[in-house]
Design an enzyme around this catalytic site. Structure first.
Site, PDB file in Angstrom:
ATOM      1  N   ASN A  36      40.126  30.056  43.981  1.00 18.90           N
ATOM      2  CA  ASN A  36      39.882  31.091  44.692  1.00 18.90           C
ATOM      3  C   ASN A  36      39.218  30.353  46.219  1.00 18.90           C
ATOM      4  OD1 ASN A  36      38.705  32.788  46.084  1.00 18.90           O
ATOM      5  ND2 ASN A  36      36.578  32.863  45.337  1.00 18.90           N
ATOM      6  N   GLY A  37      39.797  30.695  47.274  1.00 17.04           N
ATOM      7  CA  GLY A  37      39.465  29.540  48.625  1.00 17.04           C
ATOM      8  C   GLY A  37      41.296  29.242  49.379  1.00 17.04           C
ATOM      9  N   LYS A  69      35.157  53.604  57.317  1.00 16.32           N
ATOM     10  CA  LYS A  69      35.022  54.178  56.118  1.00 16.32           C
ATOM     11  C   LYS A  69      36.538  54.584  56.163  1.00 16.32           C
ATOM     12  CE  LYS A  69      33.157  51.938  54.419  1.00 16.32           C
ATOM     13  NZ  LYS A  69      31.824  51.108  55.077  1.00 16.32           N
ATOM     14  N   TRP A 100      43.814  37.949  45.860  1.00 15.20           N
ATOM     15  CA  TRP A 100      44.436  38.300  47.049  1.00 15.20           C
ATOM     16  C   TRP A 100      44.574  37.649  48.032  1.00 15.20           C
ATOM     17  CZ3 TRP A 100      42.440  37.795  52.472  1.00 15.20           C
ATOM     18  CH2 TRP A 100      42.413  38.267  53.304  1.00 15.20           C
ATOM     19  N   CYS A 119      39.773  36.301  45.741  1.00 10.21           N
ATOM     20  CA  CYS A 119      39.917  35.836  44.067  1.00 10.21           C
ATOM     21  C   CYS A 119      38.537  36.537  43.444  1.00 10.21           C
ATOM     22  CB  CYS A 119      41.158  34.963  44.208  1.00 10.21           C
ATOM     23  SG  CYS A 119      42.262  34.631  45.318  1.00 10.21           S
ATOM     24  N   LYS A 145      36.800  42.511  48.406  1.00 10.54           N
ATOM     25  CA  LYS A 145      36.195  43.682  48.840  1.00 10.54           C
ATOM     26  C   LYS A 145      34.943  42.127  49.420  1.00 10.54           C
ATOM     27  CE  LYS A 145      31.749  45.462  47.570  1.00 10.54           C
ATOM     28  NZ  LYS A 145      31.492  46.860  48.449  1.00 10.54           N
ATOM     29  N   HIS A 151      36.086  57.921  79.464  1.00 13.75           N
ATOM     30  CA  HIS A 151      36.348  56.187  80.448  1.00 13.75           C
ATOM     31  C   HIS A 151      38.176  55.955  79.364  1.00 13.75           C
ATOM     32  CE1 HIS A 151      33.242  56.250  82.690  1.00 13.75           C
ATOM     33  NE2 HIS A 151      32.608  55.885  81.560  1.00 13.75           N
ATOM     34  N   GLU A 175      30.942  53.159  61.833  1.00  9.26           N
ATOM     35  CA  GLU A 175      30.775  52.643  60.516  1.00  9.26           C
ATOM     36  C   GLU A 175      31.625  53.889  59.331  1.00  9.26           C
ATOM     37  OE1 GLU A 175      30.402  50.628  58.465  1.00  9.26           O
ATOM     38  OE2 GLU A 175      30.046  51.322  56.592  1.00  9.26           O
ATOM     39  N   ARG A 177      37.469  41.710  44.295  1.00 10.70           N
ATOM     40  CA  ARG A 177      37.805  40.767  44.725  1.00 10.70           C
ATOM     41  C   ARG A 177      39.299  40.335  45.465  1.00 10.70           C
ATOM     42  NH1 ARG A 177      33.477  36.914  45.321  1.00 10.70           N
ATOM     43  NH2 ARG A 177      34.679  35.478  45.402  1.00 10.70           N
ATOM     44  N   GLU A 202      39.634  52.834  56.236  1.00 13.69           N
ATOM     45  CA  GLU A 202      39.527  51.687  54.355  1.00 13.69           C
ATOM     46  C   GLU A 202      40.629  52.734  53.711  1.00 13.69           C
ATOM     47  OE1 GLU A 202      36.328  48.613  54.181  1.00 13.69           O
ATOM     48  OE2 GLU A 202      35.894  50.552  54.364  1.00 13.69           O
TER      49      GLU A 202
HETATM   50  C1  F6R Z   1      33.584  47.757  54.440  1.00 11.63           C
HETATM   51  C2  F6R Z   1      33.484  46.616  54.234  1.00 11.63           C
HETATM   52  C3  F6R Z   1      32.792  45.184  54.607  1.00 11.63           C
HETATM   53  C4  F6R Z   1      31.979  44.268  54.432  1.00 11.63           C
HETATM   54  C5  F6R Z   1      32.543  42.663  55.288  1.00 11.63           C
HETATM   55  C6  F6R Z   1      31.407  42.044  55.020  1.00 11.63           C
HETATM   56  O1  F6R Z   1      33.615  48.764  54.122  1.00 11.63           O
HETATM   57  O2  F6R Z   1      33.033  45.952  53.349  1.00 11.63           O
HETATM   58  O3  F6R Z   1      33.456  45.591  56.314  1.00 11.63           O
HETATM   59  O4  F6R Z   1      31.393  44.887  54.814  1.00 11.63           O
HETATM   60  O5  F6R Z   1      33.490  42.404  54.607  1.00 11.63           O
HETATM   61  O6  F6R Z   1      31.237  41.738  53.313  1.00 11.63           O
HETATM   62  P1  F6R Z   1      29.956  41.271  53.246  1.00 11.63           P
HETATM   63  O7  F6R Z   1      28.312  42.228  54.240  1.00 11.63           O
HETATM   64  O8  F6R Z   1      29.554  40.793  51.938  1.00 11.63           O
HETATM   65  O9  F6R Z   1      29.307  39.641  54.382  1.00 11.63           O
END
Ligand code: F6R
Length: 611
Positions: free
Chosen positions: A99-100, A488, A73, A2, A606, A507, A484, A27, A491
């Site tokens: 927010n929270g 990506k 969010w 949020c 984010k 396996h 990773e 956010r 997502e």
């Molecule tokens: C993936 C992504 C998330 C963050 C995760 C941790 O693209 O952005 O998996 O890596 O939420 O976020 P931070 O690094 O801000 O603690």
């Protein structure tokens, strides 16, 4: 999650809030809303993105020089108009954004229901606001005091900002566990979840601390703790520029951020690593060098992409420093009863510096006497402030929800840190140390060379965009890169993708392989090269489609793979900084080809400030 924006001063509040909410949409973007005070309280809210709210407000009365805004969010209650913020009090005079998560909202709601309150939404936010209102009535006190009393009973995390139509010259805000920045202007104040909505108006900001209540008027900022004692606001200067948070000609922030990597990695190395002199200057490491050198164990704590950076670092630290490393999901670590030995060092890795699980994990570890080293991108964020020492990644604001440049920044910092500790510990010889410094210094140029070939990745993305599943395989330093790459793709393109160690595939996951399954091999030249060549053959023998990320001049893999993308040669320790880049681009172009909003993928946000 949020995003919150609020304004009080001499300007019209709505345009400031709207622009700020657009900057904070990373956010959360389930719904948006604003409340303005101008001869009464006016609340507007709408399910969907900030632009949807903006469309519905054309022609409405949006006057007022005090207001609050929110982009959501969803946690409690589905995304809908009625669950959107701001929420209003029963008497209709107060409006609040939050927010929270209020963890003990259920018993509080029951208490209020018993007293006859009704609820227009399913949110914990409305419960908190009505709880505050009830205290105000029962105690016959002002809003500020009611907020303090209420917050003493709240379990959970929050930033709240409240406007009161009877006091159109005052905003009341408070924080615990979620971020709140207050920008200080001339006769005006700006409040936001991060500095991006503020930076174009003022560079002077105050980061509100946990358990602080802010009373904000155009000319006055008062901070108090929950015991009503005045706190001195600590004013810091922002060092981000507006250009850094705008798209700069790219269609998406994600693409801009991928293309920024030659510069952001350089910025991370700049002033720290001098390959000619063979020195690495990192004050945070230097000040705790003996502790790091003598650490019986290093525990990396992180989530998501940052956790993948921790996994790469496990390989690097164990190889170079000979220190045992464990890599923990913050969300598991914090709820376990982990064994922390005297001398253990916790390395917390986080782009946002606000991830709730990582933040609480380090708080728990601190209570057990561990030293916390933070590797964080967002300057002044909660994790940076909670750490005993640390190093910023200097990647600049990352707005695209999928993390890209922050990951390579984290790898650069972690590699420099490992080299510095290894040199101090004597676990690396001078020749290898100098070689690795030179290899790291060469990375920005090599990433730039990869980015010259985006057209090739785009073609590959078009070819595979309709696949239902993907498998990503790598060994050694490239195993976390495979994880990773899969993350990506999931997502951004909503395609199911799994990352695996290439040898582990036999396996189980090999059962998935058929002539419709693209298998991405992260197979740059390293000490495992022959082994991964065998793994590619195993996939080809089962008619799988192989897309290989190789080193330039690899003559073997191109004869076997269906598609190849080569990256410049590099030592295996720094190779993940290169091999991840085509995978970032692949997910971006698949997402775009499928017509998705890659900067705002569904269900994601984010900054994950909920637990
Ligand atoms: C993936 C992504 C998330 C963050 C995760 C941790 O693209 O952005 O998996 O890596 O939420 O976020 P931070 O690094 O801000 O603690």
């Amino acid at each position: 999650m949020c995003g919150i924006v609020a304004y009080i001063g001499h300007r019209q509040a709505y345009p400031v809030i709207l622009k700020g909410l657009k900057r904070l949409e990373y956010r959360g973007y389930d719904s948006a809303g604003v409340a303005l005070v101008n001869h009464g309280l006016h609340v507007y809210k709408k399910k969907g993105k900030v632009a949807d709210l903006e469309d519905t407000l054309v022609g409405k009365d949006l006057q007022g020089s005090i207001g609050i805004g929110h982009t959501r969010w969803a946690t409690h209650g589905e995304p809908s108009d009625r669950n959107s913020h701001p929420h209003t009090s029963a008497n209709g005079k107060l409006a609040m954004v939050h927010n929270g998560i209020i963890e003990n909202y259920a018993p509080l709601k029951q208490e209020l229901l018993n007293k006859g309150y009704t609820f227009a939404s399913d949110t914990d936010t409305e419960v908190l606001l009505k709880f505050i209102e009830d205290i105000q009535i029962n105690n016959e006190c002002g809003l500020e005091e009611a907020v303090r009393i209420a917050l003493r009973r709240i379990v959970g995390a929050y930033v709240i900002v409240i406007v009161d139509q009877d006091h159109p010259d005052t905003l009341i805000a408070a924080r615990k566990g979620s971020p709140l920045v207050i920008g200080i202007g001339k006769g005006e104040h700006f409040l936001a979840s991060d500095a991006s909505p503020i930076v174009e108006y003022t560079k002077e900001v105050v980061y509100v601390n946990d358990y602080e209540v802010a009373i904000i008027r155009p000319d006055e900022l008062i901070l108090k703790n929950l015991g009503n004692e005045r706190q001195t606001p600590f004013i810091t200067k922002l060092d981000i520029e507006l250009a850094a948070i705008e798209k700069g000609g790219y269609p998406h922030f994600m693409l801009k951020e991928i293309h920024e990597q030659p510069h952001t990695i350089q910025d991370c190395l700049r002033g720290r690593m001098d390959p000619a002199a063979g020195t690495i200057t990192m004050a945070g490491v230097q000040n705790h060098l003996q502790q790091l050198v003598n650490a019986p164990r290093i525990i990396m704590v992180a989530c998501g992409t940052s956790w993948h950076a921790g996994l790469v670092a496990e390989y690097v630290f164990e190889e170079l420093c000979r220190i045992p490393v464990e890599v923990e999901y913050a969300s598991e670590f914090r709820y376990r009863n982990p064994v922390i030995h005297h001398g253990d060092v916790i390395v917390a890795i986080s782009q946002s510096g606000e991830t709730a699980d990582t933040l609480v994990a380090i708080e728990r570890a601190k209570e057990q006497g561990a030293t916390i080293f933070g590797i964080v991108n967002a300057v002044g964020s909660s994790i940076a402030r909670q750490s005993h020492a640390g190093a910023y990644t200097h990647s600049g604001p990352e707005i695209g929800v999928a993390s890209t440049k922050a990951f390579t920044g984290q790898l650069a910092v972690l590699t420099m840190m490992a080299l510095k500790i290894a040199a101090a510990k004597g676990t690396i010889d001078v020749k290898r140390y100098q070689h690795l410094c030179a290899e790291l210094a060469a990375i920005p140029e090599k990433v730039a060379a990869i980015l010259q070939k985006t057209d090739l990745i785009k073609k590959i993305a078009d070819k595979y965009k309709d696949a239902r599943d993907f498998l990503y395989l790598g060994r050694g330093y490239n195993f976390p890169v495979a994880l990773e790459g899969a993350l990506k793709l999931k997502e951004i393109s909503y395609i199911h993708a799994e990352g695996y160690p290439a040898a582990e595939m036999k396996h189980g996951p090999i059962a998935l392989v058929d002539d419709r399954l693209p298998v991405v091999f992260v197979a740059t030249r390293d000490s495992y090269h022959e082994k991964i060549v065998s793994n590619i053959q195993e996939i080809k023998a089962r008619k799988g489609l192989v897309l290989a990320i190789t080193s330039e001049n690899d003559e073997v893999i191109p004869t076997m793979a269906d598609d190849v993308f080569s990256v410049p040669e590099a030592d295996e320790i720094v190779a993940p900084l290169l091999s991840v880049v085509p995978l970032q681009l692949l997910s971006y172009y698949v997402g775009v080809a499928k017509g998705f909003d890659v900067d705002k993928p569904r269900n994601l946000a984010k900054s994950v400030t909920v637990e």
